[in-house]
Scaffold this motif. Structure first.
Motif, PDB file in Angstrom:
ATOM      1  N   SER A 197     -27.206 -24.117 -29.521  1.00  0.00           N
ATOM      2  CA  SER A 197     -27.000 -24.396 -30.715  1.00  0.00           C
ATOM      3  C   SER A 197     -28.519 -24.960 -31.215  1.00  0.00           C
ATOM      4  CB  SER A 197     -26.215 -23.841 -31.872  1.00  0.00           C
ATOM      5  OG  SER A 197     -26.991 -25.234 -32.801  1.00  0.00           O
ATOM      6  N   ILE A 198     -29.131 -25.876 -30.610  1.00  0.00           N
ATOM      7  CA  ILE A 198     -29.971 -26.704 -30.982  1.00  0.00           C
ATOM      8  C   ILE A 198     -32.001 -26.213 -30.022  1.00  0.00           C
ATOM      9  CG2 ILE A 198     -28.662 -28.668 -31.870  1.00  0.00           C
ATOM     10  CD1 ILE A 198     -29.949 -29.748 -28.894  1.00  0.00           C
ATOM     11  N   PHE A 199     -31.660 -25.330 -28.746  1.00  0.00           N
ATOM     12  CA  PHE A 199     -32.572 -24.227 -28.418  1.00  0.00           C
ATOM     13  C   PHE A 199     -32.972 -23.019 -29.133  1.00  0.00           C
ATOM     14  CE2 PHE A 199     -30.056 -26.756 -24.631  1.00  0.00           C
ATOM     15  CZ  PHE A 199     -30.807 -27.690 -24.581  1.00  0.00           C
ATOM     16  N   ASN A 200     -34.117 -22.659 -28.769  1.00  0.00           N
ATOM     17  CA  ASN A 200     -34.632 -21.185 -29.774  1.00  0.00           C
ATOM     18  C   ASN A 200     -35.210 -20.422 -28.425  1.00  0.00           C
ATOM     19  OD1 ASN A 200     -35.331 -19.250 -30.654  1.00  0.00           O
ATOM     20  ND2 ASN A 200     -36.792 -20.609 -32.149  1.00  0.00           N
ATOM     21  N   PHE A 201     -33.847 -19.507 -27.876  1.00  0.00           N
ATOM     22  CA  PHE A 201     -34.509 -18.782 -27.076  1.00  0.00           C
ATOM     23  C   PHE A 201     -34.779 -17.482 -27.181  1.00  0.00           C
ATOM     24  CE2 PHE A 201     -30.649 -21.407 -25.307  1.00  0.00           C
ATOM     25  CZ  PHE A 201     -30.711 -21.754 -24.458  1.00  0.00           C
ATOM     26  N   THR A 202     -35.929 -17.069 -28.826  1.00  0.00           N
ATOM     27  CA  THR A 202     -35.754 -16.055 -28.990  1.00  0.00           C
ATOM     28  C   THR A 202     -37.298 -15.382 -29.099  1.00  0.00           C
ATOM     29  OG1 THR A 202     -36.399 -16.906 -31.426  1.00  0.00           O
ATOM     30  CG2 THR A 202     -33.690 -15.774 -31.033  1.00  0.00           C
ATOM     31  N   GLN A 203     -37.822 -16.444 -29.646  1.00  0.00           N
ATOM     32  CA  GLN A 203     -39.089 -16.041 -29.372  1.00  0.00           C
ATOM     33  C   GLN A 203     -40.382 -16.650 -28.061  1.00  0.00           C
ATOM     34  OE1 GLN A 203     -42.072 -18.408 -30.557  1.00  0.00           O
ATOM     35  NE2 GLN A 203     -40.612 -20.060 -31.355  1.00  0.00           N
ATOM     36  N   CYS A 204     -41.098 -15.661 -26.913  1.00  0.00           N
ATOM     37  CA  CYS A 204     -41.651 -16.483 -26.094  1.00  0.00           C
ATOM     38  C   CYS A 204     -42.648 -15.611 -25.789  1.00  0.00           C
ATOM     39  CB  CYS A 204     -40.824 -15.935 -24.434  1.00  0.00           C
ATOM     40  SG  CYS A 204     -42.020 -16.854 -23.157  1.00  0.00           S
ATOM     41  N   LYS A 205     -44.510 -16.505 -26.119  1.00  0.00           N
ATOM     42  CA  LYS A 205     -45.004 -14.975 -25.612  1.00  0.00           C
ATOM     43  C   LYS A 205     -46.053 -15.567 -24.395  1.00  0.00           C
ATOM     44  CE  LYS A 205     -48.252 -18.721 -27.247  1.00  0.00           C
ATOM     45  NZ  LYS A 205     -49.082 -19.149 -27.565  1.00  0.00           N
ATOM     46  N   TYR A 206     -45.395 -16.309 -23.344  1.00  0.00           N
ATOM     47  CA  TYR A 206     -45.274 -15.584 -22.232  1.00  0.00           C
ATOM     48  C   TYR A 206     -44.992 -15.125 -21.079  1.00  0.00           C
ATOM     49  CZ  TYR A 206     -47.580 -20.074 -23.983  1.00  0.00           C
ATOM     50  OH  TYR A 206     -48.643 -21.178 -25.367  1.00  0.00           O
ATOM     51  N   SER A 207     -44.599 -14.948 -20.000  1.00  0.00           N
ATOM     52  CA  SER A 207     -44.739 -14.358 -18.715  1.00  0.00           C
ATOM     53  C   SER A 207     -42.365 -15.088 -18.979  1.00  0.00           C
ATOM     54  CB  SER A 207     -45.575 -13.878 -17.255  1.00  0.00           C
ATOM     55  OG  SER A 207     -45.118 -15.397 -16.688  1.00  0.00           O
ATOM     56  N   ARG A 208     -42.645 -15.812 -18.746  1.00  0.00           N
ATOM     57  CA  ARG A 208     -41.481 -16.581 -19.151  1.00  0.00           C
ATOM     58  C   ARG A 208     -41.671 -17.846 -20.135  1.00  0.00           C
ATOM     59  NH1 ARG A 208     -40.551 -16.382 -13.157  1.00  0.00           N
ATOM     60  NH2 ARG A 208     -38.622 -17.529 -13.504  1.00  0.00           N
ATOM     61  N   CYS A 209     -40.091 -18.298 -20.560  1.00  0.00           N
ATOM     62  CA  CYS A 209     -40.422 -19.454 -20.518  1.00  0.00           C
ATOM     63  C   CYS A 209     -39.154 -20.337 -20.513  1.00  0.00           C
ATOM     64  CB  CYS A 209     -40.614 -19.466 -22.381  1.00  0.00           C
ATOM     65  SG  CYS A 209     -41.392 -18.638 -23.045  1.00  0.00           S
ATOM     66  N   SER A 210     -39.074 -20.664 -20.978  1.00  0.00           N
ATOM     67  CA  SER A 210     -37.123 -22.456 -20.867  1.00  0.00           C
ATOM     68  C   SER A 210     -37.371 -22.096 -21.981  1.00  0.00           C
ATOM     69  CB  SER A 210     -38.059 -24.087 -20.422  1.00  0.00           C
ATOM     70  OG  SER A 210     -39.127 -24.168 -20.951  1.00  0.00           O
ATOM     71  N   PHE A 211     -37.222 -23.205 -23.257  1.00  0.00           N
ATOM     72  CA  PHE A 211     -36.763 -22.607 -25.011  1.00  0.00           C
ATOM     73  C   PHE A 211     -38.046 -23.220 -25.569  1.00  0.00           C
ATOM     74  CE2 PHE A 211     -36.049 -27.237 -25.291  1.00  0.00           C
ATOM     75  CZ  PHE A 211     -35.578 -27.785 -24.023  1.00  0.00           C
ATOM     76  N   ASN A 212     -37.557 -22.733 -26.966  1.00  0.00           N
ATOM     77  CA  ASN A 212     -37.992 -23.219 -27.876  1.00  0.00           C
ATOM     78  C   ASN A 212     -39.845 -21.916 -27.752  1.00  0.00           C
ATOM     79  OD1 ASN A 212     -36.119 -25.077 -28.808  1.00  0.00           O
ATOM     80  ND2 ASN A 212     -37.445 -26.467 -29.022  1.00  0.00           N
ATOM     81  N   GLY A 213     -39.712 -21.545 -27.064  1.00  0.00           N
ATOM     82  CA  GLY A 213     -41.277 -20.432 -26.669  1.00  0.00           C
ATOM     83  C   GLY A 213     -42.061 -21.234 -25.865  1.00  0.00           C
ATOM     84  N   VAL A 214     -41.629 -21.805 -25.042  1.00  0.00           N
ATOM     85  CA  VAL A 214     -42.330 -23.374 -24.100  1.00  0.00           C
ATOM     86  C   VAL A 214     -42.256 -22.495 -22.670  1.00  0.00           C
ATOM     87  CG1 VAL A 214     -42.533 -25.409 -22.673  1.00  0.00           C
ATOM     88  CG2 VAL A 214     -41.739 -24.987 -25.101  1.00  0.00           C
ATOM     89  N   PHE A 215     -43.954 -22.580 -22.538  1.00  0.00           N
ATOM     90  CA  PHE A 215     -44.104 -21.357 -20.865  1.00  0.00           C
ATOM     91  C   PHE A 215     -43.406 -21.929 -20.210  1.00  0.00           C
ATOM     92  CE2 PHE A 215     -46.645 -21.321 -16.800  1.00  0.00           C
ATOM     93  CZ  PHE A 215     -46.642 -19.865 -16.581  1.00  0.00           C
ATOM     94  N   GLN A 216     -43.002 -21.712 -18.581  1.00  0.00           N
ATOM     95  CA  GLN A 216     -42.157 -22.665 -18.052  1.00  0.00           C
ATOM     96  C   GLN A 216     -42.447 -21.533 -16.477  1.00  0.00           C
ATOM     97  OE1 GLN A 216     -38.937 -25.205 -17.707  1.00  0.00           O
ATOM     98  NE2 GLN A 216     -38.523 -23.682 -15.928  1.00  0.00           N
ATOM     99  N   PRO A 217     -43.376 -21.999 -14.962  1.00  0.00           N
ATOM    100  CA  PRO A 217     -43.331 -20.799 -14.615  1.00  0.00           C
ATOM    101  C   PRO A 217     -41.803 -21.065 -13.251  1.00  0.00           C
ATOM    102  CG  PRO A 217     -44.668 -23.243 -14.184  1.00  0.00           C
ATOM    103  CD  PRO A 217     -44.085 -23.483 -15.431  1.00  0.00           C
ATOM    104  N   GLU A 218     -41.895 -19.808 -12.074  1.00  0.00           N
ATOM    105  CA  GLU A 218     -40.413 -20.669 -12.153  1.00  0.00           C
ATOM    106  C   GLU A 218     -40.062 -21.814 -11.441  1.00  0.00           C
ATOM    107  OE1 GLU A 218     -38.659 -17.738  -8.388  1.00  0.00           O
ATOM    108  OE2 GLU A 218     -40.678 -16.991  -9.330  1.00  0.00           O
TER     109      GLU A 218
END
Ligand SMILES: Nc1nc2c(ncn2[C@@H]2O[C@H](COP(=O)(O)OP(=O)(O)OP(=O)(O)O)[C@@H](O)[C@H]2O)c(=O)[nH]1
Ligand SMILES: [Ca+2]
Length: 494
Positions: free
Chosen positions: A313-334
């Motif tokens: 519940s402390i991670f936000n997985f709902t928004q991601c403006k990149y091709s992929r994200c880890s959590f909290n809308g943060v980009f993370q490549p493969e």
């Protein structure tokens, strides 16, 4: 009749003597000239002013070769500063400077007096000071000022105290593990770095398709020993294990309750928290419920699955403006390749006997943790009478947080989890950002590969010795055949 003598003439003896002298001289020069001088060291000091505590590291390297590859190692047993991190001295900045005294004196004892003046001394502060700076910039300035004054008063060459950015913290941790593992000099495959602190956590790795175009803030470019790296790195402020715990507690106290049943703590464990204390951090300050009582009592219920749900519940997985994200809308490549995980990853997984990821699979780790979290608190205390109560009470939370962060947060799977090596020390040096930071500031990792002699020292000596011996044999052979010819010529004449 006179016996036939070998018939060595003075000139032959002269040639042999000269030959032997030349041979001995050749071998001696080869060995003596190239023998390393008695090792003398240079030193460097880095203070890691973390959120939970400050630690002093002394590094050393051979004095004659500053630029050599992979030769800097940790010289001391880490000196842990007594008391909390420097960010806790907001209301008493002087105390922050004074707290460093015992470790500084230890460094003075450790480093030869003749080397002290040239020994660079750095202090780097991380997430605790980042939070204090957000909360109260003038208080963080005062703490820095007091710390600077204190450090400047020692004989070392003081080079400044500063706040590292999250990107630097992650990137220098990556430099450290790859440097210690000898992966930088020849452009070998690098390993990623996972650092879990008290207030923030970092993930750093090289991914083939990452060039920073999608998320420039996560790019750190390095040219090391002639090789270019586009490093992905991100630091999650408020996701170190102490601040993450506060986030879960904030989540459970939103209606200002006076009792919380927390699945991340053991059954029969109980602790009273002050609301003002819990919410006294920018990580949760804005969520403080109105009209809450002074305290709440946390009662453990010891349930791994529920704890994992709570942590999610402390991670936000709902928004991601990149091709992929880890959590909290943060980009993370493969995710790519192997990883080294240190700091609290090590403290926690080592204590729980989950550190050997090649033997303890992700599934097994979850099962073991499930059982561990379900152990009642009094039983656990009996099993570990010597472990600090604060640490012991939090291993269930911390272990569950680590597995959740890795799998749900960073997207490690059962397969990629096996690629994580949990690291305490590497070649005798602690894993962490400090070594990489010092190597960078002292320019000890050259951008270009250093020129190496075409032949390594041992091969060079062997070649010289063998060539000398062969030459000697050839010389003796020539002298021998020459004297034989002389002899038979003499006999013929006689
Ligand atoms: N169990 C255990 N926990 C430890 C130990 N040392 C530190 N910790 C805890 O592990 C967490 C991370 O510690 P550090 O890596 O020192 O964190 P830090 O550098 O102070 O914090 P950041 O500024 O966020 O990097 C904190 O919650 C510490 O309280 C230890 O020896 N054993
Ligand atoms: Ca740290």
């Amino acid at each position: 009749m006179k016996e036939a003598s070998p018939g060595y003439r003075p000139v032959t003896i002269f040639v042999v003597v000269i030959g032997v002298i030349a041979l001995v001289a050749l071998v001696t020069v080869a060995v003596v000239q190239n023998k390393p001088l008695t090792q003398k060291y240079k030193y460097g000091i880095v203070l890691d002013a973390g959120s939970s505590h400050t630690a002093l590291y002394i590094y050393k390297w051979p004095a004659e070769k500053d630029n050599n590859t992979g030769r800097v190692t940790q010289a001391n047993e880490t000196c842990k500063v007594k008391g909390p991190g420097i960010s806790s001295y907001a209301s008493n900045p002087q105390g922050a400077g004074e707290s460093l005294r015992a470790c500084m004196l230890e460094a003075k004892k450790f480093i030869p007096a003749s080397r002290q003046e040239e020994t660079p001394l750095y202090l780097g502060a991380t997430a605790g000071m980042r939070l204090l700076n957000m909360e109260n910039a003038s208080a963080s300035d005062s703490v820095f000022k007091a710390v600077e004054e204190a450090l400047d008063s020692y004989t070392f060459s003081y080079r400044g105290a500063r706040l590292l950015t999250g990107l630097e913290e992650g990137a220098f941790g990556w430099v450290t593990v790859n440097y210690l593992d000898g992966r930088l000099t020849q452009g070998q495959k690098t390993i990623g770095a996972l650092d879990l602190g008290g207030a923030s956590t970092q993930i750093s790795f090289v991914s083939p398709n990452f060039d920073g175009s999608e998320s420039p803030n996560n790019l750190m470019m390095f040219r090391l020993y002639g090789n270019d790296y586009n490093l992905y790195s991100h630091s999650f402020l408020c996701y170190g294990k102490d601040q993450a715990l506060r986030q879960t507690l904030a989540h459970q106290t939103q209606s200002g309750q006076s009792i919380v049943n927390d699945p991340c703590f053991h059954s029969k464990y109980s602790k009273v928290w002050e609301y003002s204390n819990l919410y006294d951090t920018p990580c949760v300050a804005d969520r403080k419920p109105d009209n809450s009582p002074t305290n709440f009592t946390l009662n453990g219920s010891g349930n791994f699955q529920q704890c994992q749900q709570l942590i999610k519940s402390i991670f936000n997985f709902t928004q991601c403006k990149y091709s992929r994200c880890s959590f909290n809308g943060v980009f993370q490549p493969e995710l790519q390749g192997s990883f080294g995980a240190f700091s609290a990853y090590y403290y926690v997984l080592d204590f729980l006997n989950l550190a050997d990821t090649s033997r303890v699979s992700l599934e097994k780790a979850k099962d073991k943790l499930k059982e561990y979290c379900a152990t009642p608190w009094p039983e656990l205390q009996k099993q570990h009478p010597k472990t600090k109560e604060k640490y012991l009470s939090e291993y269930c939370f911390s272990g569950t947080y680590i597995l959740t962060l890795l799998t749900e947060g960073y997207n490690f799977t059962a397969d990629t989890y096996k690629e994580i090596t949990v690291i305490g020390k590497m070649q005798g040096s602690d894993a962490g950002w400090t070594l990489g930071y010092m190597l960078n500031l002292t320019n000890m990792i050259p951008a270009e590969a250093p020129d190496r002699p075409p032949i390594a020292y041992p091969s060079y000596v062997s070649i010289m010795v063998i060539t000398g011996i062969v030459l000697g044999i050839v010389l003796l052979f020539i002298v021998y055949t020459h004297s034989r010819t002389q002899c038979s010529n003499t006999q013929k004449i006689v």
